[in-house]
Design a protein around this motif. Structure first.
Motif, PDB file in Angstrom:
ATOM      1  N   THR A 872       0.844  -1.208   0.000  1.00 48.83           N
ATOM      2  CA  THR A 872       0.000   0.000   0.000  1.00 48.83           C
ATOM      3  C   THR A 872       0.866   1.238   0.000  1.00 48.83           C
ATOM      4  O   THR A 872       2.035   1.190   0.417  1.00 48.83           O
ATOM      5  CB  THR A 872      -0.918   0.016   1.244  1.00 48.83           C
ATOM      6  N   PRO A 873       0.322   2.382  -0.442  1.00 50.08           N
ATOM      7  CA  PRO A 873       1.081   3.642  -0.380  1.00 50.08           C
ATOM      8  C   PRO A 873       1.383   4.019   1.061  1.00 50.08           C
ATOM      9  O   PRO A 873       0.644   3.694   1.987  1.00 50.08           O
ATOM     10  CB  PRO A 873       0.146   4.644  -1.045  1.00 50.08           C
ATOM     11  N   TRP A 874       2.482   4.684   1.206  1.00 55.79           N
ATOM     12  CA  TRP A 874       2.939   5.241   2.496  1.00 55.79           C
ATOM     13  C   TRP A 874       3.188   4.134   3.528  1.00 55.79           C
ATOM     14  O   TRP A 874       3.163   4.356   4.718  1.00 55.79           O
ATOM     15  CB  TRP A 874       1.914   6.234   3.036  1.00 55.79           C
ATOM     16  N   GLN A 875       3.442   2.905   3.024  1.00 57.78           N
ATOM     17  CA  GLN A 875       3.779   1.808   3.942  1.00 57.78           C
ATOM     18  C   GLN A 875       5.255   1.893   4.345  1.00 57.78           C
ATOM     19  O   GLN A 875       5.596   1.633   5.490  1.00 57.78           O
ATOM     20  CB  GLN A 875       3.480   0.460   3.276  1.00 57.78           C
ATOM     21  N   ARG A 876       6.123   2.269   3.398  1.00 61.64           N
ATOM     22  CA  ARG A 876       7.542   2.451   3.683  1.00 61.64           C
ATOM     23  C   ARG A 876       8.007   3.708   2.989  1.00 61.64           C
ATOM     24  O   ARG A 876       7.764   3.904   1.780  1.00 61.64           O
ATOM     25  CB  ARG A 876       8.346   1.259   3.170  1.00 61.64           C
ATOM     26  N   VAL A 877       8.629   4.603   3.737  1.00 62.41           N
ATOM     27  CA  VAL A 877       9.127   5.862   3.183  1.00 62.41           C
ATOM     28  C   VAL A 877      10.634   5.942   3.396  1.00 62.41           C
ATOM     29  O   VAL A 877      11.173   5.383   4.368  1.00 62.41           O
ATOM     30  CB  VAL A 877       8.427   7.071   3.825  1.00 62.41           C
ATOM     31  N   HIS A 878      11.318   6.611   2.470  1.00 59.15           N
ATOM     32  CA  HIS A 878      12.766   6.817   2.531  1.00 59.15           C
ATOM     33  C   HIS A 878      13.040   8.297   2.704  1.00 59.15           C
ATOM     34  O   HIS A 878      12.474   9.129   1.962  1.00 59.15           O
ATOM     35  CB  HIS A 878      13.420   6.315   1.246  1.00 59.15           C
ATOM     36  N   VAL A 879      13.870   8.685   3.677  1.00 57.45           N
ATOM     37  CA  VAL A 879      14.130  10.087   3.972  1.00 57.45           C
ATOM     38  C   VAL A 879      15.631  10.352   3.915  1.00 57.45           C
ATOM     39  O   VAL A 879      16.443   9.469   4.186  1.00 57.45           O
ATOM     40  CB  VAL A 879      13.569  10.475   5.358  1.00 57.45           C
ATOM     41  N   ASP A 880      15.957  11.626   3.594  1.00 54.83           N
ATOM     42  CA  ASP A 880      17.360  12.049   3.578  1.00 54.83           C
ATOM     43  C   ASP A 880      17.385  13.553   3.386  1.00 54.83           C
ATOM     44  O   ASP A 880      16.371  14.177   3.040  1.00 54.83           O
ATOM     45  CB  ASP A 880      18.123  11.344   2.439  1.00 54.83           C
ATOM     46  N   PHE A 881      18.555  14.151   3.606  1.00 52.92           N
ATOM     47  CA  PHE A 881      18.755  15.589   3.404  1.00 52.92           C
ATOM     48  C   PHE A 881      19.555  15.796   2.121  1.00 52.92           C
ATOM     49  O   PHE A 881      20.482  15.029   1.813  1.00 52.92           O
ATOM     50  CB  PHE A 881      19.502  16.200   4.584  1.00 52.92           C
ATOM     51  N   ALA A 882      19.202  16.846   1.398  1.00 52.12           N
ATOM     52  CA  ALA A 882      19.924  17.246   0.188  1.00 52.12           C
ATOM     53  C   ALA A 882      20.279  18.717   0.310  1.00 52.12           C
ATOM     54  O   ALA A 882      19.555  19.503   0.914  1.00 52.12           O
ATOM     55  CB  ALA A 882      19.086  16.984  -1.047  1.00 52.12           C
TER      56      ALA A 882
END
Length: 985
Positions: A872-882
């Protein structure tokens, strides 16, 4: 003090000529800039005590120091190189008549024969020769030739110990002599005895005598046992007065032969081109190879060549290209691997292993080889015979253009194609026989069997004419002949296992039954059992065999001690004669199947060639055996068995070559190693490769026969004739010779192998062929049992030396010099040496080296494991700074299911601000199940961990230095970089 350049050494007339020594001395003077005043003292100092004493005696009462250098050289030159006086057999300073002639064509140095008390020692088990001649010091002339050309004296050819030997009649010689060269070549099996005789020339030089032997001599129907002296040096064979008093000569025939020899010399000089060195090329005739319909080309991959011989293989290939035998090609449907075979001189012979490619699909050529009866019918009426041997027979015949591709070989230097017919092609005998029949067509008194040509004539003039015509025809077709293997104007020659004798026609060669009649007396029960087994093998052909052998059977009783009585010896001799007279021997018949049985014992080899009769019974054609020499007796068991096969094949070559035959052995591994359709083993010892190559030229089927059914060959091998093969000069292990400054020597390897328990056990297993009961520590060696051999006391696997444990550390250390890496170390090791676990030891050595680890390449990346697909959407999210982008950082969030990106501008990247911004996003889309981030300080802080725990989100951090774990966020960062506006410099 200035150093001396060079070393002139003392003069030794047995090693060099006086003129050569003085020439070297003059170069020595120039090299050391010796003044004129010091030349004579220097010369007298270096010439040696023996030469100085001789000089003093020649110029007395003058002292040597009072002579000039030129005078000293002249005096000694006159002594060491006397001028001919013109009389036959005289020299100027010893001639009574002092007559001189410039027309003398050769030098004869008269010698004297004296009786002396000192005995010249000869290594022999024989008793000292008892000489009945007068013991006074009366000089008896004995002429010893120093030839400069062909002698025009009188010659005869007596049969000595079964061999025809050409001798010059010398009525001035008291005894008959041969050189030690002739002795080693022809009479090595005859016992040599010490003698008190001393030969000296008129000028005082001593002629070294090696010994004297009693020989059986046959000439003009007379036979006698006479003494024959053996002298050291390259002297001619002389027939002296002692023999002339016993053997009656046919002087009219002797004078006729002398005249004919002059005619023979003219014929040979006329066709000198035929005897030149180099490869001939047959003109107007080519060899065409036909393959079976539907045969598919076979292209084998190149076989690796050990680094130790790679340079020599390349040299051999260049020589073949230069001589025109092969040419390089770029591609081919056929490709035969090569087998580089080491020759005795250390060079390489390149051979194609055609039995794995072309031979199985070749159509058998139906051109028949000549029948023996037809050959001898063409020689009927001949008085004398000449035998001609072609040089490198098959290679003189070119290959048809349509067949050349079949003879393509593949090497590490690329593809090469034979232009001439090579050794090892099954059709070669028939093709070559057909070509030779065409070459010699129409010539009278000429018969040819493959590369052996026999010429005769009803009269001597006719013989010369036929020989002249034959050599002319060979020259016309561009063929070359080996003069050293030719025989001319012989009273008898052995040809195809028979003797052609001018008076009696065709006779069976005595060598066919010599192995039986001259078999030595058994020395123990084992040898006696082998002999009785041999007789029982042919027992159905011998009447009353059991009764005849009763005394020998009694000797084998368990309660009977070994005692060889006169009755046993009589029975032994009668049994041998009974076998020969029994009619068991049969004549060779080309229409009957051939069978060759071979065997070997620890001290001999034996072979029997037989016919399989229509009734199925086995009838022998000939027997052969010989004793192993010192080197051969040290062979491994499998090599001795293979040597027995090669001995039989070579001995009966004329019967076997060009005809299919069955090869019988009682050593099962040889049926695979020497199989007719098995490739020549690349890991076998060099001699096994040579033998496999020799067999590849024959058409045979090899079969295993149990030892108890192999009694005929076994009996011959255990009672061999006391004749040995000339022992070749022993060399060190070949590959060790190619390595300069090796960390270990063959002597060290030999010594440590003997003292190491496991390797010494392996040595015994290889030598005897018996596997010990406890094989726990021998498994690596048992897996290679048929490829192990012994050379110079060292164990070899193929051509690689097996290094004992105590020597492995320095070998590994030397191998690692240069830090070439484990792959290169393994390549080098596989060309020179081996031991169990060698690859693991090399890898451990390379891994333990700090220098190697510093420069080694990064290890290969492990394959990436993809993330599981979120349902499903928004089940796993990836985050980082740019960023930074225009002075601000960007918080990037990407949904793994929909790939929907969310970007927020951040004025601060602390954990608190990051949690607040993520909380705003989660308020719009809901809390994800998993959040993926790197190991940034804000993501690893306690405050951020509490935030995620309150939201019920699982936090997964990427592995250090592996940003690919968070690949979705990283890929979005790359997008932001490409969109970042460029700034002015």
């Amino acid at each position: 003090m200035a150093s001396v350049i060079g070393n002139i050494g003392q003069f030794d007339e047995n090693e060099e000529q006086w003129s050569s020594y003085t020439e070297r001395f003059e170069y020595f003077l120039q090299a050391n800039a010796i003044e004129d005043a010091k030349i004579v003292p220097t010369f007298l100092s270096v010439m040696g005590a023996r030469t100085f004493t001789l000089l003093r005696s020649l110029i007395q009462p003058t002292k040597p120091g009072e002579k000039t250098y030129a005078e000293i050289v002249a005096v000694l030159s006159t002594h060491f190189s006397p001028k001919p006086c013109g009389k036959k057999g005289h020299v100027e300073r010893a001639c009574r008549g002092k007559q001189k002639s410039a027309k003398q064509k050769f030098n004869r140095v008269p010698c004297t024969l004296k009786k002396k008390k000192s005995v010249h020692k000869v290594q022999s088990n024989c008793k000292e020769y008892a000489d009945d001649t007068d013991s006074s010091l009366e000089e008896v002339p004995l002429k010893i030739l120093a030839m400069e050309g062909d002698s025009k004296g009188y010659w005869v050819t007596p049969v000595i110990e079964g061999e025809s030997v050409r001798m010059e009649i010398d009525t001035g010689a008291a005894v008959s002599i041969v050189s030690d060269t002739v002795y080693r070549k022809t009479f090595r099996h005859v016992c040599l005895k010490p003698t008190k005789m001393v030969l000296k020339t008129y000028t005082g030089e001593r002629v070294a005598i090696k010994g004297v032997m009693d020989v059986e001599v046959e000439l003009n129907g007379h036979s006698a046992t006479l003494p024959l002296y053996v002298v050291k040096g390259n002297y001619p064979v002389l027939l002296g007065r002692e023999w002339l008093e016993t053997m009656k000569l046919d002087w009219p025939m002797v004078r006729m032969v002398s005249k004919e020899n002059t005619g023979l010399s003219v014929v040979l000089e006329k066709h000198a081109e035929v005897f030149k060195d180099g490869l001939g090329t047959m003109k107007d005739i080519t060899a065409k190879l036909d393959i079976k319909p539907g045969s598919k080309p076979k292209c084998c991959k190149v076989r690796s060549v050990p680094y130790a011989i790679r340079a020599k293989v390349e040299t051999a290939l260049k020589e073949l290209v230069t001589s025109g035998v092969i040419v390089p090609v770029s591609n081919s449907d056929w490709a035969t691997p090569i087998v580089p075979v080491l020759k005795m001189d250390g060079s390489i012979r390149i051979c194609g292993d055609f039995k794995v490619t072309v031979n199985p699909v070749l159509s058998a050529d139906q051109y028949p080889l000549p029948l023996i009866d037809d050959l001898f019918a063409g020689l009927a009426g001949g008085q004398r015979f000449s035998k001609i041997d072609l040089s490198q027979a098959y290679l003189q015949m070119k290959v048809d253009e349509t067949s050349k591709e079949l003879l393509t070989i593949v090497t590490h230097k690329g593809l090469f194609r034979y232009q001439h017919l090579p050794f090892g092609v099954t059709s070669a005998p028939s093709l070559f026989q057909q070509a030779m029949d065409q070459v010699l067509s129409g010539l009278a008194g000429v018969q040819c069997y493959l590369d052996d040509i026999l010429v005769t004539g009803k009269t001597e003039a006719e013989h010369l004419s036929n020989l002249d015509s034959t050599l002319q025809r060979l020259k016309q077709y561009g063929l070359r002949v080996r003069k050293d293997k030719c025989e001319f104007f012989k009273q008898s020659v052995e040809y195809l296992g028979h003797q052609v004798i001018n008076a009696d026609g065709l006779h069976k060669a005595p060598s066919k039954v010599r192995a039986i009649l001259e078999a030595p007396t058994p020395q123990n029960t084992s040898q006696l059992q082998s002999f009785i087994g041999f007789l029982n093998y042919y027992g159905r052909f011998i009447n009353g065999l059991a009764t005849l052998l009763r005394p020998l059977h009694q000797l084998l009783c368990s309660n009977q001690s070994w005692e060889w009585t006169q009755q046993c010896e009589t029975t032994f001799q009668e049994a041998k004669k009974a076998l020969v007279k029994s009619g068991v021997l049969t004549h060779f018949n080309p229409n009957l199947p051939l069978q060759l049985a071979c065997d070997a014992s620890p001290y001999g080899v034996g072979a029997v060639i037989s016919h399989i009769m229509p009734s199925g019974e086995e009838r022998p054609i000939a027997f052969a055996s010989r004793t192993l020499n010192k080197s051969e007796s040290k062979y491994a068991q499998i090599e001795r068995e293979a040597l027995g096969i090669i001995f039989g094949v070579r001995k009966f070559h004329q019967y076997l070559y060009g005809r299919p035959f069955i090869l019988l052995t009682d050593h099962r591994p040889l049926t695979t190693i020497l199989g007719p359709h098995t490739g020549i083993p690349s890991l076998a010892a060099s001699r096994m490769q040579r033998w496999a190559l020799l067999l590849s030229a024959h058409t045979y089927e090899i079969r295993y026969r149990k030892a108890e059914l192999h009694a005929n060959a076994d009996g011959l091998s255990r009672l061999p004739l006391p004749v040995t093969c000339l022992e070749s000069k022993q060399k060190d292990i070949f590959y060790f010779e190619q390595v300069k400054m090796a960390p270990v020597t063959s002597t060290q390897v030999r010594r440590c192998t003997r003292t190491e328990p496991i390797l010494s056990e392996v040595m015994e297993m290889v030598k005897d062929g018996h596997v010990p009961k406890d094989t726990t520590n021998l498994k690596p060696y048992l897996a290679r049992k048929n490829e192990l051999s012994i050379h110079s006391g060292c164990l070899l696997w193929g051509q690689r030396v097996i290094i004992p444990p105590t020597l492995r550390k320095p070998v590994l250390q030397q191998l690692h010099v240069g830090h070439c890496g484990m792959v290169r170390m393994k390549e080098l090791a596989r060309s020179y040496f081996w031991w169990p676990g060698l690859d693991g030891d090399i890898e451990g050595k390379a891994r333990s080296c700090t220098s190697c680890q510093k420069v080694r390449n990064e290890p290969q990346l492990a394959p990436l494991h993809p993330w599981d697909w979120p349902e499903t959407p928004w089940q796993r999210v990836h985050v980082d700074f740019a960023g930074p982008v225009e002075g601000k950082m960007l918080l990037i969030v990407m949904d793994a299911h929909s790939k929907w990106p969310k970007v927020a501008v951040m004025h601060s990247t602390t954990a608190e601000k990051t949690a607040v911004k993520l909380g705003e996003m989660f308020s719009h889309f809901g809390y994800p199940e998993q959040l993926i981030s790197d190991n940034g300080p804000q993501f690893t802080s306690h405050e951020f961990a509490v935030f995620l725990q309150q939201c019920g989100i699982q936090h997964i951090k990427s592995a250090p230095y592996h940003p690919a774990t968070n690949g979705l966020a990283e890929s979005l960062k790359d997008v932001t970089r490409t969109r970042e506006p460029a700034t002015a410099p």
